[in-house]
Scaffold this active site. Structure first.
Site, PDB file in Angstrom:
ATOM      1  N   ILE A  42      71.568  65.479  39.583  1.00 15.86           N
ATOM      2  CA  ILE A  42      71.751  63.857  39.651  1.00 15.86           C
ATOM      3  C   ILE A  42      73.025  63.923  40.412  1.00 15.86           C
ATOM      4  O   ILE A  42      74.208  64.738  40.458  1.00 15.86           O
ATOM      5  CB  ILE A  42      72.123  63.611  38.292  1.00 15.86           C
ATOM      6  CG1 ILE A  42      72.138  61.925  38.124  1.00 15.86           C
ATOM      7  CG2 ILE A  42      73.168  64.464  37.422  1.00 15.86           C
ATOM      8  CD1 ILE A  42      72.174  61.557  36.555  1.00 15.86           C
ATOM      9  N   THR A  43      73.237  63.012  41.119  1.00 14.87           N
ATOM     10  CA  THR A  43      74.596  62.609  41.805  1.00 14.87           C
ATOM     11  C   THR A  43      74.529  60.608  41.727  1.00 14.87           C
ATOM     12  O   THR A  43      73.395  60.119  41.442  1.00 14.87           O
ATOM     13  CB  THR A  43      74.408  63.000  43.311  1.00 14.87           C
ATOM     14  OG1 THR A  43      75.720  62.900  43.722  1.00 14.87           O
ATOM     15  CG2 THR A  43      73.387  62.365  44.127  1.00 14.87           C
ATOM     16  N   TYR A  44      75.525  60.694  42.600  1.00 20.20           N
ATOM     17  CA  TYR A  44      75.797  59.067  42.451  1.00 20.20           C
ATOM     18  C   TYR A  44      75.945  58.616  43.938  1.00 20.20           C
ATOM     19  O   TYR A  44      76.688  59.431  44.677  1.00 20.20           O
ATOM     20  CB  TYR A  44      77.093  58.572  41.486  1.00 20.20           C
ATOM     21  CG  TYR A  44      77.461  57.193  41.922  1.00 20.20           C
ATOM     22  CD1 TYR A  44      77.011  56.308  41.250  1.00 20.20           C
ATOM     23  CD2 TYR A  44      78.613  57.000  42.641  1.00 20.20           C
ATOM     24  CE1 TYR A  44      77.372  54.942  41.302  1.00 20.20           C
ATOM     25  CE2 TYR A  44      79.129  55.565  42.817  1.00 20.20           C
ATOM     26  CZ  TYR A  44      78.325  54.660  42.311  1.00 20.20           C
ATOM     27  OH  TYR A  44      78.725  53.367  42.472  1.00 20.20           O
ATOM     28  N   HIS A  45      75.359  57.533  44.238  1.00 21.06           N
ATOM     29  CA  HIS A  45      75.798  56.718  45.582  1.00 21.06           C
ATOM     30  C   HIS A  45      76.212  55.369  45.389  1.00 21.06           C
ATOM     31  O   HIS A  45      75.805  54.695  44.437  1.00 21.06           O
ATOM     32  CB  HIS A  45      74.466  56.739  46.413  1.00 21.06           C
ATOM     33  CG  HIS A  45      73.706  57.891  47.006  1.00 21.06           C
ATOM     34  ND1 HIS A  45      74.345  59.041  47.391  1.00 21.06           N
ATOM     35  CD2 HIS A  45      72.531  58.653  46.328  1.00 21.06           C
ATOM     36  CE1 HIS A  45      73.655  60.271  47.564  1.00 21.06           C
ATOM     37  NE2 HIS A  45      72.534  59.707  47.090  1.00 21.06           N
ATOM     38  N   LEU A  75      75.000  67.646  48.817  1.00 20.45           N
ATOM     39  CA  LEU A  75      73.559  67.886  49.843  1.00 20.45           C
ATOM     40  C   LEU A  75      72.523  67.898  49.020  1.00 20.45           C
ATOM     41  O   LEU A  75      72.638  68.630  47.736  1.00 20.45           O
ATOM     42  CB  LEU A  75      74.066  69.185  50.756  1.00 20.45           C
ATOM     43  CG  LEU A  75      74.748  69.269  51.868  1.00 20.45           C
ATOM     44  CD1 LEU A  75      76.168  69.442  51.593  1.00 20.45           C
ATOM     45  CD2 LEU A  75      74.299  70.417  52.762  1.00 20.45           C
ATOM     46  N   GLY A  77      69.444  64.450  52.781  1.00 22.85           N
ATOM     47  CA  GLY A  77      70.409  65.131  53.496  1.00 22.85           C
ATOM     48  C   GLY A  77      71.804  65.102  52.848  1.00 22.85           C
ATOM     49  O   GLY A  77      71.917  65.847  51.939  1.00 22.85           O
ATOM     50  N   LEU A  78      72.741  64.405  53.241  1.00 21.15           N
ATOM     51  CA  LEU A  78      74.428  64.592  52.732  1.00 21.15           C
ATOM     52  C   LEU A  78      74.987  63.359  52.404  1.00 21.15           C
ATOM     53  O   LEU A  78      74.588  62.274  52.794  1.00 21.15           O
ATOM     54  CB  LEU A  78      75.129  65.472  53.598  1.00 21.15           C
ATOM     55  CG  LEU A  78      75.624  64.329  54.994  1.00 21.15           C
ATOM     56  CD1 LEU A  78      76.720  63.980  54.645  1.00 21.15           C
ATOM     57  CD2 LEU A  78      75.561  65.320  56.339  1.00 21.15           C
ATOM     58  N   CYS A 132      75.724  67.082  39.944  1.00 21.82           N
ATOM     59  CA  CYS A 132      75.082  67.885  40.299  1.00 21.82           C
ATOM     60  C   CYS A 132      74.866  68.893  39.149  1.00 21.82           C
ATOM     61  O   CYS A 132      74.493  70.236  39.541  1.00 21.82           O
ATOM     62  CB  CYS A 132      75.852  68.849  41.625  1.00 21.82           C
ATOM     63  SG  CYS A 132      76.270  67.625  43.071  1.00 21.82           S
TER      64      CYS A 132
END
Length: 207
Positions: free
Chosen positions: A70-73, A134, A146-147, A164
């Site tokens: 998991i991530t955050y944008h 990434l 991507g990144l 992450c």
């Protein structure tokens, strides 16, 4: 390599556009970099576990098909999607990840920030704090996703997840490290480093 500056765009339609691009590309389709920024969104990768979202929030959660957890944008984060045909290069996905990391490290060095990768946990770190993530998907030898690089974003939503998949992982951003730069300015430095690090082998470019 074509560079597309797409601005602030929602995550889900951008993801589906990447899928469509990858499904329909041919051996002649140029590789592309998509430079974007997203409204607040959590994304859960193929290896992601829902319990890494520690509390329910108004921020949407999208289960996606990239690698990772998991991530955050969110606004103030520079996101670069890499739509590339790996058959045109002499390296595989692991080496590609290292090359992307090094391009980010090179970019941060331009701003006087000393950063590093971690062979056990993909991404870029300043000390023990993560500044870039990434996540890639490979289909028919072509990459997408991507990144993401934290420039000036609000970091609070990272506190509501295990970033992450790592409990207690701290994150940082360029503004906390004394850099005042716009996403466009950082992208202007990052893109050439990506093009250099991801370049085709010399014997192919001479043909």
């Amino acid at each position: 390599m074509h560079i597309r500056h797409l601005g602030l765009v929602d995550y889900e339609p951008t993801w589906h556009a990447m899928q469509a691009f990858t499904e329909t590309r041919t051996g002649e389709t140029p590789d592309e970099l998509w430079i974007v920024e997203h409204p607040p969104v959590y994304t859960l990768g193929l290896a992601g576990k829902p319990e890494h979202l520690l509390q329910q929030t108004a921020i949407p959660l999208v289960k996606t098909d990239r690698g990772g957890q998991i991530t955050y944008h969110g606004p103030g984060q520079l996101v670069v999607y890499l739509l590339m045909d790996l058959r045109r290069r002499d390296y595989g996905v692991r080496d590609m990840v290292r090359r992307i990391e090094q391009a980010i490290i090179d970019t941060l060095a331009d701003y006087g920030i000393e950063a590093r990768g971690d062979v056990n946990a993909p991404g870029v770190y300043v000390g023990a704090r993560k500044i870039a993530s990434l996540g890639l998907r490979i289909k028919n030898h072509a990459t997408y996703h991507g990144l993401s690089l934290n420039v000036s974003m609000d970091l609070a939503p990272f506190g509501w997840i295990n970033p992450c998949g790592y409990a207690g992982l701290e994150v940082t951003r360029m503004t906390d490290l004394g850099v005042e730069a716009t996403l466009a300015q950082v992208a202007e430095r990052l893109i050439p480093h990506l093009e250099t690090r991801l370049a085709r082998p010399q014997h192919e470019t001479e043909a």
